[in-house]
Design a protein around this motif. Structure first.
Motif, PDB file in Angstrom:
ATOM      1  N   TRP A 180       0.869  -1.166   0.000  1.00  0.00           N
ATOM      2  CA  TRP A 180       0.000   0.000   0.000  1.00  0.00           C
ATOM      3  C   TRP A 180       0.910   1.221   0.000  1.00  0.00           C
ATOM      4  CZ3 TRP A 180      -5.171   0.624  -0.526  1.00  0.00           C
ATOM      5  CH2 TRP A 180      -5.696   1.883  -0.247  1.00  0.00           C
ATOM      6  N   VAL A 181       0.902   1.968  -1.101  1.00  0.00           N
ATOM      7  CA  VAL A 181       1.771   3.130  -1.263  1.00  0.00           C
ATOM      8  C   VAL A 181       0.951   4.264  -1.872  1.00  0.00           C
ATOM      9  CG1 VAL A 181       3.835   4.028  -2.424  1.00  0.00           C
ATOM     10  CG2 VAL A 181       3.803   1.652  -1.622  1.00  0.00           C
ATOM     11  N   ASP A 182       0.981   5.408  -1.218  1.00  0.00           N
ATOM     12  CA  ASP A 182       0.284   6.599  -1.735  1.00  0.00           C
ATOM     13  C   ASP A 182      -1.166   6.307  -2.105  1.00  0.00           C
ATOM     14  OD1 ASP A 182       2.592   8.115  -1.399  1.00  0.00           O
ATOM     15  OD2 ASP A 182       3.295   7.712  -3.439  1.00  0.00           O
ATOM     16  N   ALA A 183      -1.878   5.680  -1.189  1.00  0.00           N
ATOM     17  CA  ALA A 183      -3.318   5.403  -1.327  1.00  0.00           C
ATOM     18  C   ALA A 183      -3.644   4.498  -2.508  1.00  0.00           C
ATOM     19  CB  ALA A 183      -4.132   6.691  -1.396  1.00  0.00           C
ATOM     20  N   ARG A 184      -2.737   3.576  -2.827  1.00  0.00           N
ATOM     21  CA  ARG A 184      -2.982   2.561  -3.855  1.00  0.00           C
ATOM     22  C   ARG A 184      -2.358   1.264  -3.363  1.00  0.00           C
ATOM     23  NH1 ARG A 184      -2.533   5.452  -9.485  1.00  0.00           N
ATOM     24  NH2 ARG A 184      -3.963   3.824  -9.989  1.00  0.00           N
ATOM     25  N   TRP A 185      -2.952   0.165  -3.818  1.00  0.00           N
ATOM     26  CA  TRP A 185      -2.428  -1.154  -3.458  1.00  0.00           C
ATOM     27  C   TRP A 185      -1.809  -1.786  -4.693  1.00  0.00           C
ATOM     28  CZ3 TRP A 185      -4.491  -6.417  -4.103  1.00  0.00           C
ATOM     29  CH2 TRP A 185      -3.757  -7.352  -3.375  1.00  0.00           C
ATOM     30  N   TYR A 186      -0.519  -2.136  -4.592  1.00  0.00           N
ATOM     31  CA  TYR A 186       0.234  -2.730  -5.694  1.00  0.00           C
ATOM     32  C   TYR A 186       0.460  -4.209  -5.433  1.00  0.00           C
ATOM     33  CZ  TYR A 186       1.195   2.074  -7.062  1.00  0.00           C
ATOM     34  OH  TYR A 186       1.064   3.378  -7.454  1.00  0.00           O
ATOM     35  N   PHE A 187       0.308  -5.013  -6.484  1.00  0.00           N
ATOM     36  CA  PHE A 187       0.535  -6.451  -6.368  1.00  0.00           C
ATOM     37  C   PHE A 187       0.931  -6.994  -7.728  1.00  0.00           C
ATOM     38  CE2 PHE A 187      -3.828  -5.840  -7.531  1.00  0.00           C
ATOM     39  CZ  PHE A 187      -4.173  -6.897  -8.367  1.00  0.00           C
ATOM     40  N   GLY A 188       1.436  -8.191  -7.746  1.00  0.00           N
ATOM     41  CA  GLY A 188       1.895  -8.789  -8.999  1.00  0.00           C
ATOM     42  C   GLY A 188       1.475 -10.236  -9.092  1.00  0.00           C
ATOM     43  N   GLY A 189       2.339 -11.024  -9.686  1.00  0.00           N
ATOM     44  CA  GLY A 189       2.067 -12.441  -9.875  1.00  0.00           C
ATOM     45  C   GLY A 189       2.056 -12.794 -11.350  1.00  0.00           C
ATOM     46  N   SER A 190       1.912 -14.056 -11.598  1.00  0.00           N
ATOM     47  CA  SER A 190       1.938 -14.551 -12.971  1.00  0.00           C
ATOM     48  C   SER A 190       0.700 -14.121 -13.746  1.00  0.00           C
ATOM     49  CB  SER A 190       2.017 -16.077 -12.964  1.00  0.00           C
ATOM     50  OG  SER A 190       1.834 -16.587 -14.269  1.00  0.00           O
ATOM     51  N   PRO A 191       0.877 -13.695 -14.994  1.00  0.00           N
ATOM     52  CA  PRO A 191      -0.272 -13.341 -15.826  1.00  0.00           C
ATOM     53  C   PRO A 191      -1.219 -14.514 -16.090  1.00  0.00           C
ATOM     54  CG  PRO A 191       1.762 -12.519 -16.795  1.00  0.00           C
ATOM     55  CD  PRO A 191       2.151 -13.410 -15.651  1.00  0.00           C
ATOM     56  N   SER A 192      -0.779 -15.737 -15.831  1.00  0.00           N
ATOM     57  CA  SER A 192      -1.638 -16.898 -16.094  1.00  0.00           C
ATOM     58  C   SER A 192      -2.561 -17.229 -14.926  1.00  0.00           C
ATOM     59  CB  SER A 192      -0.779 -18.123 -16.444  1.00  0.00           C
ATOM     60  OG  SER A 192       0.008 -18.494 -15.326  1.00  0.00           O
ATOM     61  N   THR A 193      -2.500 -16.469 -13.828  1.00  0.00           N
ATOM     62  CA  THR A 193      -3.342 -16.770 -12.672  1.00  0.00           C
ATOM     63  C   THR A 193      -4.794 -16.379 -12.916  1.00  0.00           C
ATOM     64  OG1 THR A 193      -2.896 -14.637 -11.644  1.00  0.00           O
ATOM     65  CG2 THR A 193      -1.430 -16.470 -11.038  1.00  0.00           C
ATOM     66  N   VAL A 194      -5.674 -17.008 -12.163  1.00  0.00           N
ATOM     67  CA  VAL A 194      -7.108 -16.723 -12.265  1.00  0.00           C
ATOM     68  C   VAL A 194      -7.378 -15.254 -11.959  1.00  0.00           C
ATOM     69  CG1 VAL A 194      -9.377 -17.237 -11.266  1.00  0.00           C
ATOM     70  CG2 VAL A 194      -7.766 -19.097 -11.754  1.00  0.00           C
ATOM     71  N   LYS A 195      -6.747 -14.725 -10.932  1.00  0.00           N
ATOM     72  CA  LYS A 195      -7.012 -13.329 -10.560  1.00  0.00           C
ATOM     73  C   LYS A 195      -6.682 -12.370 -11.686  1.00  0.00           C
ATOM     74  CE  LYS A 195      -2.611 -12.476  -8.171  1.00  0.00           C
ATOM     75  NZ  LYS A 195      -1.974 -13.744  -8.417  1.00  0.00           N
ATOM     76  N   HIS A 196      -5.583 -12.617 -12.384  1.00  0.00           N
ATOM     77  CA  HIS A 196      -5.198 -11.719 -13.475  1.00  0.00           C
ATOM     78  C   HIS A 196      -6.179 -11.829 -14.642  1.00  0.00           C
ATOM     79  CE1 HIS A 196      -0.820 -10.820 -12.193  1.00  0.00           C
ATOM     80  NE2 HIS A 196      -1.571 -11.059 -11.144  1.00  0.00           N
ATOM     81  N   ARG A 197      -6.563 -13.033 -14.975  1.00  0.00           N
ATOM     82  CA  ARG A 197      -7.551 -13.207 -16.056  1.00  0.00           C
ATOM     83  C   ARG A 197      -8.874 -12.541 -15.673  1.00  0.00           C
ATOM     84  NH1 ARG A 197      -5.658 -18.595 -15.799  1.00  0.00           N
ATOM     85  NH2 ARG A 197      -7.711 -19.283 -15.117  1.00  0.00           N
TER      86      ARG A 197
END
Length: 158
Positions: free
Chosen positions: A58-75
């Motif tokens: 959580w930086v400057d009122a935004r939440w940043y995250f990553g992970g593999s583009p093949s994950t369910v969340k990204h799709r």
């Protein structure tokens, strides 16, 4: 520049009680910054929910995250950018509703994300991973309380 959302008492069913105190945004934001894990809820194309625990920043009122583009969340997020993030601990809740998108941060922000991840988790993706694009959730509203019947508070970013 610090972003301070508008706050108001969160209306709850009368049989639950009558909250009478607002939480300070600084305390809620500190919990978002210090949280080790976050629960991200997205929606599958068929309407079913998908929830997954993640690390993030959580930086400057935004939440940043990553992970593999093949994950369910990204799709899911590519099809529907609306998402909810919830911190562990139901008794003292912090729930963030907003929209996600892949952003290409400035070098300065990317360096800050690397430093923040290293400090928080002991590791970080290489800066090139951030410069190539990172998911960011921009909050629309945050619900928070330490005791639902006393200090249920809603913060509005829009």
């Amino acid at each position: 520049m610090a972003i301070v959302p508008r706050s108001e008492q969160l209306p709850i069913p009368p049989e639950y009680g009558r909250p009478s105190r607002l939480l300070e945004w600084d305390a809620v934001e500190k919990r978002l910054e210090q949280a080790r894990y976050y629960w991200l809820a997205t929606v599958r194309p068929d309407g079913r929910p998908h929830v997954v625990p993640l690390d993030g920043l959580w930086v400057d009122a935004r939440w940043y995250f990553g992970g593999s583009p093949s994950t369910v969340k990204h799709r899911n997020l590519l099809a529907n950018p609306h998402a909810t993030v919830h911190l562990d601990g139901g008794g003292a809740a912090v729930i963030v509703d907003g929209s996600c998108r892949i952003e290409t941060p400035s070098r300065q922000l990317a360096e800050g994300l690397v430093a923040a991840s290293t400090a928080k988790y002991g590791y970080a993706p290489p800066i090139e991973a951030y410069l190539g694009g990172v998911w960011a959730l921009s909050p629309e509203r945050v619900l928070a309380w330490t005791d639902l019947t006393v200090d249920a508070t809603r913060y509005l970013f829009v």
